[in-house]
Write a protein that holds these residues in place. Structure first.
Motif, PDB file in Angstrom:
ATOM      1  N   GLN A  99      71.215  56.279  10.702  1.00 45.93           N
ATOM      2  CA  GLN A  99      72.073  57.416  10.989  1.00 45.93           C
ATOM      3  C   GLN A  99      73.054  57.727   9.875  1.00 45.93           C
ATOM      4  N   GLN A 126      70.739  56.754   5.995  1.00 44.34           N
ATOM      5  CA  GLN A 126      69.394  57.318   5.954  1.00 44.34           C
ATOM      6  C   GLN A 126      68.517  56.615   4.916  1.00 44.34           C
ATOM      7  N   THR A 159      70.349  50.842  13.149  1.00 44.22           N
ATOM      8  CA  THR A 159      70.894  52.137  13.572  1.00 44.22           C
ATOM      9  C   THR A 159      71.865  52.680  12.542  1.00 44.22           C
TER      10      THR A 159
END
Length: 344
Positions: free
Chosen positions: A162, A165, A158
């Motif tokens: 986020q 990238q 994650t």
């Protein structure tokens, strides 16, 4: 605990091995922790369930922190509602790592009795922060990921999706090796693998957009198309099993050959890792200087001394209050004089 003489230690332990598979545009690292991890866990005598979570956190921190160049600190910190309510792992480039955890012993014991010892269950809900501090010449960066009962591997995915990238896959494993050389008969090991897709073309880094939420009826959400090279690299990395990351008889180079020999994997010089605390009397004095004079007075114990114990290495600092005040005053005066010279 010296690396060569430590119980259960092996030649490939406490190393971070960078690698690249240029045909697939991926780079990554394999981390193996032995004596460094065991030194941390033995010092604090954590329950087995807590030891496994701390081991995963240390492996993940070294995977990420060993990418720092020359100097800087990478810190992983969790704060959550579960039985293990806080973990802090510091990696000081180029090679020093330390870790500690706070936990509710009764809650951990109850979770272990119920078989609820997965990392996500022990951490519970909260957040995980990853901080990069490369000194005064660079801005401090922090990424925060919510903890909602998921594993540290999932948190890392994650974070990279986020914040960075960058398509990333992380594998973590912690295990115990039985040995007669260790006082408690156990020796902890941890391993980690990180693979990242880093093509030269920015267009190839594009990932599927996040869901827009409640889209109008009939609206088609475009499906992301995964790059074929990354898809291949990721699928191969996903075949890595925990025992392969922990097996002392399987060198990291051989593990990478198993995964990527058909595409040609290149390894770079391994980076050593060692357990070492950064605490010092100077740092303790700097910390005390951040409190008010009255707050420092409240710290004086019945013996007339100020006692400070490092949570990481358990080293105890026994300080004279009068000397503390004199040193803090002298440091403040020196800072004032330096500021005046700069203004002049």
């Amino acid at each position: 605990m010296a690396g060569a003489a430590a119980a259960g230690s092996h030649a490939g332990d406490d190393l971070s091995l960078p690698f690249a598979v240029e045909a697939l545009d991926v780079r990554g690292r394999v981390v193996r922790l032995g004596p460094a991890l065991d030194a941390v866990l033995a010092r604090h005598n954590y329950p087995p369930a807590v030891s496994r979570v701390v081991g995963e956190a240390m492996a993940l921190t070294v995977l990420l922190g060993s990418a720092l160049k020359l100097e800087g600190r990478f810190q992983l910190q969790t704060r959550s509602s579960g039985p293990v309510n806080m973990i802090v792992v510091d990696f000081d480039a180029p090679d020093r790592v330390r870790a500690c955890a706070r936990f509710d012993a009764e809650a951990v014991a109850a979770a272990a009795a119920a078989g609820e010892t997965a990392t996500g269950a022990l951490l519970g809900n909260g957040h995980l922060a990853m901080t990069i501090d490369q000194g005064s010449h660079a801005s401090r960066y922090q990424g925060i990921v919510p903890l909602e009962g998921q594993s540290l591997e999932e948190c890392a995915h994650t974070y990279f999706q986020q914040s960075e990238q960058i398509p990333t896959l992380v594998r973590l494993a912690v295990g115990e090796e039985m040995t007669l050389q260790s006082p408690n008969g156990r020796y902890y090991r941890a391993g980690g693998l990180m693979v990242q897709f880093m093509p030269h073309s920015a267009d190839r880094l594009r990932q599927a957009d996040l869901s827009p939420g409640d889209a109008p009826t009939g609206h088609q959400i475009a499906a992301g198309v995964e790059d074929e090279a990354w898809n291949e690299a990721r699928l191969l990395a996903e075949t890595t099993e925990a025992h392969e990351l922990l097996d002392p008889l399987l060198p990291s180079e051989q593990l990478l050959y198993r995964l990527y020999h058909e595409r040609g994997v290149r390894v770079f010089p391994a980076q050593p890792v060692r357990e070492a605390c950064q605490c010092s009397r100077e740092r303790i004095m700097g910390m005390l200087g951040g409190f008010s004079r009255q707050e420092r007075a409240d710290m004086v114990g019945d013996d007339g001394r100020i006692g400070v114990t490092c949570e990481f290495c358990s080293r105890h600092y026994d300080l004279d209050p009068g000397q503390v005040e004199a040193e803090i005053a002298a440091a403040a005066l020196a800072d004032s004089d330096e500021g005046g010279e700069r203004d002049a």
